[in-house]
Design a protein around this motif. Structure first.
Motif, mmCIF file in Angstrom:
data_model
loop_
_atom_site.group_PDB
_atom_site.id
_atom_site.type_symbol
_atom_site.label_atom_id
_atom_site.label_comp_id
_atom_site.label_asym_id
_atom_site.label_seq_id
_atom_site.Cartn_x
_atom_site.Cartn_y
_atom_site.Cartn_z
ATOM 1 N N PRO A 1 -89.217 -67.343 41.162
ATOM 2 C CA PRO A 1 -89.069 -67.902 42.377
ATOM 3 C C PRO A 1 -90.877 -67.735 42.686
ATOM 4 C CG PRO A 1 -88.413 -65.565 42.375
ATOM 5 C CD PRO A 1 -88.363 -65.990 41.052
ATOM 6 N N ASN A 2 -91.660 -68.566 42.050
ATOM 7 C CA ASN A 2 -92.994 -68.392 42.111
ATOM 8 C C ASN A 2 -93.854 -69.185 43.347
ATOM 9 O OD1 ASN A 2 -93.023 -66.369 40.407
ATOM 10 N ND2 ASN A 2 -93.705 -67.525 38.668
ATOM 11 N N THR A 3 -92.974 -70.545 43.470
ATOM 12 C CA THR A 3 -93.598 -71.345 44.275
ATOM 13 C C THR A 3 -92.450 -72.282 44.892
ATOM 14 O OG1 THR A 3 -93.208 -73.195 42.499
ATOM 15 C CG2 THR A 3 -95.334 -72.253 42.273
ATOM 16 N N VAL B 1 -92.851 -59.593 47.171
ATOM 17 C CA VAL B 1 -92.656 -60.041 48.433
ATOM 18 C C VAL B 1 -92.740 -61.485 48.519
ATOM 19 C CG1 VAL B 1 -93.558 -59.658 50.835
ATOM 20 C CG2 VAL B 1 -93.498 -58.027 48.954
ATOM 21 N N THR B 2 -93.872 -62.170 48.336
ATOM 22 C CA THR B 2 -94.035 -63.633 48.390
ATOM 23 C C THR B 2 -92.645 -64.419 47.765
ATOM 24 O OG1 THR B 2 -96.391 -63.282 48.534
ATOM 25 C CG2 THR B 2 -95.313 -65.718 48.096
ATOM 26 N N GLY B 3 -92.400 -64.033 46.643
ATOM 27 C CA GLY B 3 -91.313 -64.793 45.674
ATOM 28 C C GLY B 3 -90.078 -64.514 46.479
ATOM 29 N N ALA B 4 -89.653 -63.391 46.831
ATOM 30 C CA ALA B 4 -88.613 -62.986 47.734
ATOM 31 C C ALA B 4 -88.400 -63.916 49.136
ATOM 32 C CB ALA B 4 -88.299 -61.314 48.201
ATOM 33 N N TRP B 5 -89.515 -63.761 49.815
ATOM 34 C CA TRP B 5 -89.691 -64.687 50.848
ATOM 35 C C TRP B 5 -89.368 -66.331 50.793
ATOM 36 C CZ3 TRP B 5 -92.685 -68.927 53.122
ATOM 37 C CH2 TRP B 5 -92.746 -69.008 54.356
ATOM 38 N N LEU B 6 -90.035 -66.834 49.600
ATOM 39 C CA LEU B 6 -89.688 -68.282 49.222
ATOM 40 C C LEU B 6 -88.284 -68.534 48.897
ATOM 41 C CD1 LEU B 6 -93.272 -68.637 47.067
ATOM 42 C CD2 LEU B 6 -92.413 -69.708 49.379
ATOM 43 N N ILE B 7 -87.623 -67.659 48.188
ATOM 44 C CA ILE B 7 -86.493 -67.774 47.470
ATOM 45 C C ILE B 7 -85.492 -67.674 48.740
ATOM 46 C CG2 ILE B 7 -85.771 -65.814 46.866
ATOM 47 C CD1 ILE B 7 -84.549 -69.004 45.193
#
Length: 270
Positions: free
Chosen positions: A78-80, A129-135
């Motif tokens: 879940p990088n982008t 954090v960012t990957g969790a937020w995005l997914i």
């Protein structure tokens, strides 16, 4: 029991029934992710496995297939935004929708803060954090539009609450942020019937921690020091996480949201 007895009370185990539910698991080839997919497969869920390691992803899928689970795979982290949309869309295309999201992806990179380059700190924050937020955002768009509620489980850590002397400034900060994201989304999505909770383990048996369970001078010394602060007096086993996970993805937790559940033998209680 008489006819006035609620159905769930006639068989309370039904509260934990997730047969036929569709679950997306990111980080499906990692220690927690692999455990999660096996627990969910054994409980009868349909699975979408997402991970960057294609070989390990195939192994996870094979393990689930062997348990009789229906599985779809997507070799993405879940990088982008696009990757996260693809992960959720895989569940929609394969099974008609997604009911459960387990965010098992993450990383650590210990380093004293004075020696840690900014890019290494940002990498940990992005992974945790960012990957969790995005997914979560991708899942939320789908679940809200679908209108059938949903379950989200993030993976935090005892280190979201407690510090660590061995260069954990990035990791501790990222897991504290995970706890904050859990609370924020629990509040934000309650009106949609979507619960958001986190599991926060301490050391549990996995390929990365197997050395701590060995019987040798180094392992015995490290383990003794750690266990002196764990009230239940032992390290964690995979089944110690399985129960909280099944609770948080099932109907049994319908009135629980925004919580971080510490699966740590009492480590954070002292």
């Amino acid at each position: 029991m008489d006819d006035a007895t609620p159905d769930w009370l006639k068989n309370p185990a039904r509260l934990f029934d997730i047969r036929g539910k569709v679950a997306v698991v990111t980080g499906a080839s990692g220690a927690f992710g692999m455990l999660a997919v096996k627990v969910l497969a054994g409980a009868g869920a349909k699975l979408v496995l997402a991970a960057g390691n294609g070989k390990a992803l195939d192994e996870a899928a094979a393990a689930c297939n062997a348990m009789g689970a229906e599985v779809a795979c997507v070799a993405l982290r879940p990088n982008t935004e696009a990757d996260c949309d693809t992960i959720i869309q895989t569940g929609i295309d394969a099974f008609g929708g997604v009911d459960i999201l387990v965010v098992g992806s993450g990383m650590n990179d210990p380093c004293p803060i004075v020696d840690m380059p900014l890019e290494r700190f940002e990498s940990v924050m992005d992974g945790n954090v960012t990957g969790a937020w995005l997914i979560c955002r991708a899942f939320g768009k789908h679940a809200i539009a679908r209108g059938r509620g949903g379950k989200v489980v993030l993976v935090s850590s005892a280190r979201g609450k407690l510090g660590h002397p061995a260069g954990y400034s990035a990791y501790c900060a990222s897991k504290a942020a995970t706890d904050g994201l859990t609370r924020a989304l629990g509040c934000e999505w309650g009106k949609y019937g979507i619960t958001v909770n986190a599991i926060a383990p301490t050391v549990f048996r996995s390929p990365l921690t197997a050395w701590m369970f060995e019987d040798n001078e180094k392992a015995n010394g490290v383990r003794a020091g750690f266990l002196s602060r764990v009230p239940l007096g032992r390290l964690g086993e995979p089944e110690d996480l399985a129960g909280p996970l099944l609770f948080l993805v099932s109907r049994a937790s319908d009135f629980h949201t925004g919580h971080t559940v510490y699966a740590d033998g009492g480590y954070t209680a002292g």
